[in-house]
Design a protein around this motif. Structure first.
Motif, PDB file in Angstrom:
ATOM      1  N   PRO A 111      22.360  26.673 -12.752  1.00 15.24           N
ATOM      2  CA  PRO A 111      22.104  25.115 -13.632  1.00 15.24           C
ATOM      3  C   PRO A 111      23.258  24.616 -14.225  1.00 15.24           C
ATOM      4  N   VAL A 113      24.254  21.130 -17.044  1.00 15.16           N
ATOM      5  CA  VAL A 113      23.469  20.040 -17.643  1.00 15.16           C
ATOM      6  C   VAL A 113      24.529  19.162 -18.342  1.00 15.16           C
ATOM      7  N   GLU A 126      23.242  25.147 -20.068  1.00 15.47           N
ATOM      8  CA  GLU A 126      21.907  25.131 -20.253  1.00 15.47           C
ATOM      9  C   GLU A 126      21.784  24.217 -21.703  1.00 15.47           C
ATOM     10  N   ASP A 140      20.061  16.840 -16.228  1.00 12.82           N
ATOM     11  CA  ASP A 140      20.613  17.701 -15.480  1.00 12.82           C
ATOM     12  C   ASP A 140      21.720  17.041 -14.297  1.00 12.82           C
ATOM     13  N   PRO A 167      16.405  25.766  -7.311  1.00 13.02           N
ATOM     14  CA  PRO A 167      16.880  26.584  -8.493  1.00 13.02           C
ATOM     15  C   PRO A 167      16.545  28.094  -8.785  1.00 13.02           C
ATOM     16  N   GLU A 171      16.143  31.792 -13.911  1.00 13.80           N
ATOM     17  CA  GLU A 171      16.519  31.288 -14.849  1.00 13.80           C
ATOM     18  C   GLU A 171      15.323  31.085 -15.978  1.00 13.80           C
ATOM     19  N   ARG A 172      14.288  30.720 -15.378  1.00 16.74           N
ATOM     20  CA  ARG A 172      13.235  30.427 -16.119  1.00 16.74           C
ATOM     21  C   ARG A 172      12.637  31.744 -16.446  1.00 16.74           C
ATOM     22  N   ALA A 176      17.819  32.131 -18.923  1.00 20.50           N
ATOM     23  CA  ALA A 176      17.998  30.848 -19.885  1.00 20.50           C
ATOM     24  C   ALA A 176      17.440  31.322 -21.408  1.00 20.50           C
ATOM     25  N   SER A 180      16.083  26.646 -24.588  1.00 21.73           N
ATOM     26  CA  SER A 180      16.636  25.465 -23.489  1.00 21.73           C
ATOM     27  C   SER A 180      15.605  24.811 -22.797  1.00 21.73           C
ATOM     28  N   ILE A 182      14.158  22.699 -19.533  1.00 17.55           N
ATOM     29  CA  ILE A 182      14.173  22.918 -17.807  1.00 17.55           C
ATOM     30  C   ILE A 182      13.079  21.775 -17.432  1.00 17.55           C
ATOM     31  N   ASN A 183      13.510  20.489 -16.580  1.00 14.96           N
ATOM     32  CA  ASN A 183      12.413  19.932 -16.115  1.00 14.96           C
ATOM     33  C   ASN A 183      11.623  19.366 -17.414  1.00 14.96           C
ATOM     34  N   VAL A 187      12.069  26.533 -22.134  1.00 12.16           N
ATOM     35  CA  VAL A 187      11.922  28.002 -21.443  1.00 12.16           C
ATOM     36  C   VAL A 187      10.916  28.893 -21.872  1.00 12.16           C
TER      37      VAL A 187
END
Length: 394
Positions: A111, A113, A126, A140, A167, A171-172, A176, A180, A182-183, A187
């Protein structure tokens, strides 16, 4: 630019500390790298045969060497030239005399950002890093994108062939920070959904749900709410000890488990306990904690894992390089259950993992994530790094 990456290529020693810096023909060039290159050895051998001198054993230095040797005139073109030669997973932050540059590999495995602070731009791995300094999240960095910032003016370059984004799913699940984003989701939300899905797939009679902290907390809350079994902080974690699977030797990892965790006996004694954790890599932490919970007086200890079994090594920046170190790569479920000492051991299915991430199932033709640790489906060829003996740098 700064860096907190632990070593997955090369050694943990002073000369490998990042960012790495070199004085190039166009001026100073500093680079920090999150990920892992998969064709390092062949490129290093080629460069050394042409007279290159390497000062480190880090794969990041390869990027500096390739940029320095490029015959392109502009820095961005030199960088693109270098990136076209490397393979692997990488997010880069680069600082020159005039520019701050961010790079994300064409598959977007690692990742990166973009944020803003007081009219200036910030790059980070992140969004929690942006929160700490009071910066605002913008977006991102896209897979295969190079972003160049000079005097607060941004240019975006997309010089690579377009690929479907892949990805790293870990991370998820694991890496992470829970806060944080993500999309568009925290998380924490993903991990809570993983716990809910694990409870849907596994109906077990128990008195209490206990997370293995800290990474199991979000999922344990989800499991508890879905199963209607009470949640308790039955294990207390010391925040002065790091992640045990990252520690360099098995003896230190085993000692780290005892230093890191203590049992809250009032929540455990005479109860049927379901422990929830995000993953099992080597099994070191799991077996020690199951034993500690039994010693605290638990009637039964069950262990639930909110991802599928990790059967394959990672070569993209996670420190699980060998099959022989992965419990699920060497033992079946019954054997693993005996090794960890639990009454039962259960994992989230691959389909359930994707459902928790917001998909109906895994698209086997075009997978939504890099899930190679579960499936062996490596999106970037890893044959060279699998067969590498590092003759030049051993």
């Amino acid at each position: 630019i700064g860096h907190v990456r632990y070593s997955t290529t090369g050694e943990s020693k002073a000369e490998n500390l990042q960012p790495l810096f070199a004085n190039l023909s166009l001026g100073g060039f500093a680079c920090a790298h999150n990920g892992n290159l998969t064709n390092t050895d062949s490129l290093k051998k080629e460069l050394v045969s042409k007279g290159a001198i390497f000062q480190t054993t880090s794969d990041t230095e390869l990027i500096l060497q390739l940029v320095a040797r490029s015959r392109q005139k502009k820095l961005i073109n030199k960088l693109i030239d270098a990136l076209n030669k490397i393979k692997g997973a990488y997010s880069l932050v680069i600082l020159t005399n005039k520019k701050l540059i961010g790079v994300k590999d064409p598959l977007g495995i690692r990742p990166l950002v973009l944020g803003s602070l007081n009219g200036s731009y910030v790059l980070a791995s992140e969004t929690c890093a942006l929160d700490i300094i009071g910066a605002k999240f913008i977006r991102d960095i896209e897979n295969g994108e190079i972003i160049s910032i000079e005097q607060n003016h941004i240019q975006s370059f997309k010089p690579f062939k377009k690929y479907n984004e892949r990805p790293c799913i870990f991370e998820r699940i694991y890496f992470a920070s829970p806060d944080s984003i993500i999309n568009g989701k925290t998380v924490y939300t993903y991990r809570k959904k993983l716990g809910e899905q694990l409870a849907i797939e596994n109906k077990i009679d128990a008195d209490v749900i206990v997370p293995i902290p800290d990474s199991g907390v979000s999922a344990a809350i989800g499991f508890s709410q879905k199963s209607k079994i009470p949640f308790e902080l039955g294990i207390i974690r010391s925040h002065y000890v790091g992640r045990t699977f990252i520690e360099p030797t098995q003896n230190i990892r085993q000692l780290g488990v005892k230093l890191k965790h203590s049992v809250n006996r009032s929540c455990i004694k005479n109860k049927k306990v379901i422990l929830i954790d995000d993953s099992i890599v080597r099994g070191t932490t799991a077996s020690k904690i199951v034993n500690m919970v039994y010693e605290a007086g638990a009637k039964e200890v069950h262990l639930g894992i909110t991802c599928p079994p990790i059967k394959f090594p990672d070569f993209y920046g996670i420190d699980t390089p060998k099959h022989k170190e992965l419990m699920a790569s060497n033992y079946n479920l019954d054997e693993m259950t005996k090794i960890v000492g639990a009454k039962s051991l259960f994992f989230l299915s691959l389909k359930g993992t994707y459902v928790a991430m917001g998909y109906k199932n895994r698209d086997n033709e075009n997978p939504q994530f890099s899930d190679h640790c579960f499936t062996g489906d490596y999106p970037i060829n890893v044959e060279e790094i699998q067969n590498s003996k590092n003759e030049l740098f051993d």
